[in-house]
Motif scaffolding. Structure first.
Motif, PDB file in Angstrom:
ATOM      1  N   VAL A  80      23.373  60.495 -28.687  1.00 28.65           N
ATOM      2  CA  VAL A  80      23.614  59.177 -28.102  1.00 28.65           C
ATOM      3  C   VAL A  80      24.612  59.372 -26.964  1.00 28.65           C
ATOM      4  O   VAL A  80      25.822  59.516 -27.213  1.00 28.65           O
ATOM      5  N   PRO A  81      24.127  59.433 -25.720  1.00 26.75           N
ATOM      6  CA  PRO A  81      25.051  59.579 -24.584  1.00 26.75           C
ATOM      7  C   PRO A  81      25.975  58.357 -24.499  1.00 26.75           C
ATOM      8  O   PRO A  81      25.584  57.248 -24.867  1.00 26.75           O
ATOM      9  N   TYR A  82      27.181  58.600 -24.022  1.00 25.92           N
ATOM     10  CA  TYR A  82      28.090  57.472 -23.822  1.00 25.92           C
ATOM     11  C   TYR A  82      28.998  57.739 -22.637  1.00 25.92           C
ATOM     12  O   TYR A  82      29.186  58.869 -22.206  1.00 25.92           O
ATOM     13  N   SER A  83      29.552  56.658 -22.114  1.00 19.27           N
ATOM     14  CA  SER A  83      30.509  56.738 -21.008  1.00 19.27           C
ATOM     15  C   SER A  83      31.465  55.566 -21.155  1.00 19.27           C
ATOM     16  O   SER A  83      31.284  54.700 -22.006  1.00 19.27           O
ATOM     17  N   ARG A  84      32.460  55.558 -20.304  1.00 17.15           N
ATOM     18  CA  ARG A  84      33.392  54.439 -20.257  1.00 17.15           C
ATOM     19  C   ARG A  84      33.233  53.738 -18.917  1.00 17.15           C
ATOM     20  O   ARG A  84      33.091  54.388 -17.888  1.00 17.15           O
ATOM     21  N   ASP A  85      33.287  52.405 -18.935  1.00 16.47           N
ATOM     22  CA  ASP A  85      33.197  51.670 -17.682  1.00 16.47           C
ATOM     23  C   ASP A  85      34.581  51.617 -17.026  1.00 16.47           C
ATOM     24  O   ASP A  85      35.542  52.206 -17.528  1.00 16.47           O
ATOM     25  N   ASP A  86      34.700  50.914 -15.918  1.00 11.79           N
ATOM     26  CA  ASP A  86      35.957  50.845 -15.171  1.00 11.79           C
ATOM     27  C   ASP A  86      37.095  50.203 -15.965  1.00 11.79           C
ATOM     28  O   ASP A  86      38.267  50.376 -15.632  1.00 11.79           O
TER      29      ASP A  86
ATOM     30  N   ALA B 120      35.896  50.362 -21.489  1.00  7.03           N
ATOM     31  CA  ALA B 120      34.991  50.031 -22.588  1.00  7.03           C
ATOM     32  C   ALA B 120      33.868  51.074 -22.665  1.00  7.03           C
ATOM     33  O   ALA B 120      33.381  51.550 -21.639  1.00  7.03           O
ATOM     34  N   PHE B 121      33.471  51.400 -23.879  1.00  6.29           N
ATOM     35  CA  PHE B 121      32.396  52.365 -24.073  1.00  6.29           C
ATOM     36  C   PHE B 121      31.043  51.738 -23.800  1.00  6.29           C
ATOM     37  O   PHE B 121      30.779  50.601 -24.188  1.00  6.29           O
ATOM     38  N   GLN B 122      30.199  52.495 -23.126  1.00  4.73           N
ATOM     39  CA  GLN B 122      28.821  52.113 -22.852  1.00  4.73           C
ATOM     40  C   GLN B 122      27.937  53.172 -23.503  1.00  4.73           C
ATOM     41  O   GLN B 122      28.037  54.351 -23.160  1.00  4.73           O
ATOM     42  N   LEU B 123      27.094  52.750 -24.442  1.00  3.63           N
ATOM     43  CA  LEU B 123      26.205  53.684 -25.117  1.00  3.63           C
ATOM     44  C   LEU B 123      24.879  53.756 -24.385  1.00  3.63           C
ATOM     45  O   LEU B 123      24.331  52.732 -23.974  1.00  3.63           O
ATOM     46  N   GLY B 124      24.365  54.978 -24.240  1.00 11.08           N
ATOM     47  CA  GLY B 124      23.085  55.183 -23.583  1.00 11.08           C
ATOM     48  C   GLY B 124      21.950  55.217 -24.583  1.00 11.08           C
ATOM     49  O   GLY B 124      22.138  54.999 -25.782  1.00 11.08           O
TER      50      GLY B 124
END
Length: 141
Positions: free
Chosen positions: A113-119, A122-126
């Motif tokens: 499950v790829p994830y990143s953080r927005d500006d 907050a975590f954004q799950l792919g």
């Protein structure tokens, strides 16, 4: 039946990993196992240090699960870790929750499950995706 067991373990692992990311921003590798009776439990390893190396923890958990499977006390297990991965159709690595799953039937896979953080942090799950299992097996092929 194996896939059903692995789905249950995957959902348990993903839920806890997401919780840890949202509340603590990280997690150390942990495991989930399914007993012969179908009961699911989360598993942590103790390597004697407060911040063990991820690779050592993964190796420890995988070896422990293989011993339990050989002893006939579990029918499925999974190890969940944070890693970098290149999602399908992309060219750059990204953070991902990786859940390595194995069943005594021989079925094994990895779900990412790829994830990143927005500006705002907050975590954004792919979109999740699966791949053939790496080196985690409960039984010898």
């Amino acid at each position: 039946m194996a896939s059903e067991d692995l789905n249950v373990l995957y959902n348990e692992a993903r839920s806890f990993a997401e919780y840890m990311l949202l509340t603590h921003g990280e997690f150390i590798p942990f495991g989930v196992q399914m007993g012969i009776d179908g009961k699911v439990a989360q598993v942590a390893g103790d390597l004697g240090t407060e911040r063990p190396k991820s690779a050592a923890m993964v190796e420890f958990l995988q070896a422990s699960f293989a011993k339990s499977a050989n002893a006939g006390t579990i029918r499925a297990a999974g190890v969940c870790l944070d890693m970098y991965v290149v999602p399908p159709g992309q060219q750059q690595k990204t953070d991902a929750i990786c859940t390595r799953l194995a069943h005594v039937s021989g079925e094994a896979l990895e779900v990412f499950v790829p994830y990143s953080r927005d500006d705002h942090g907050a975590f954004q799950l792919g979109q999740s995706f699966a791949a053939a299992a790496g080196d985690f097996r409960l039984v010898e092929p």
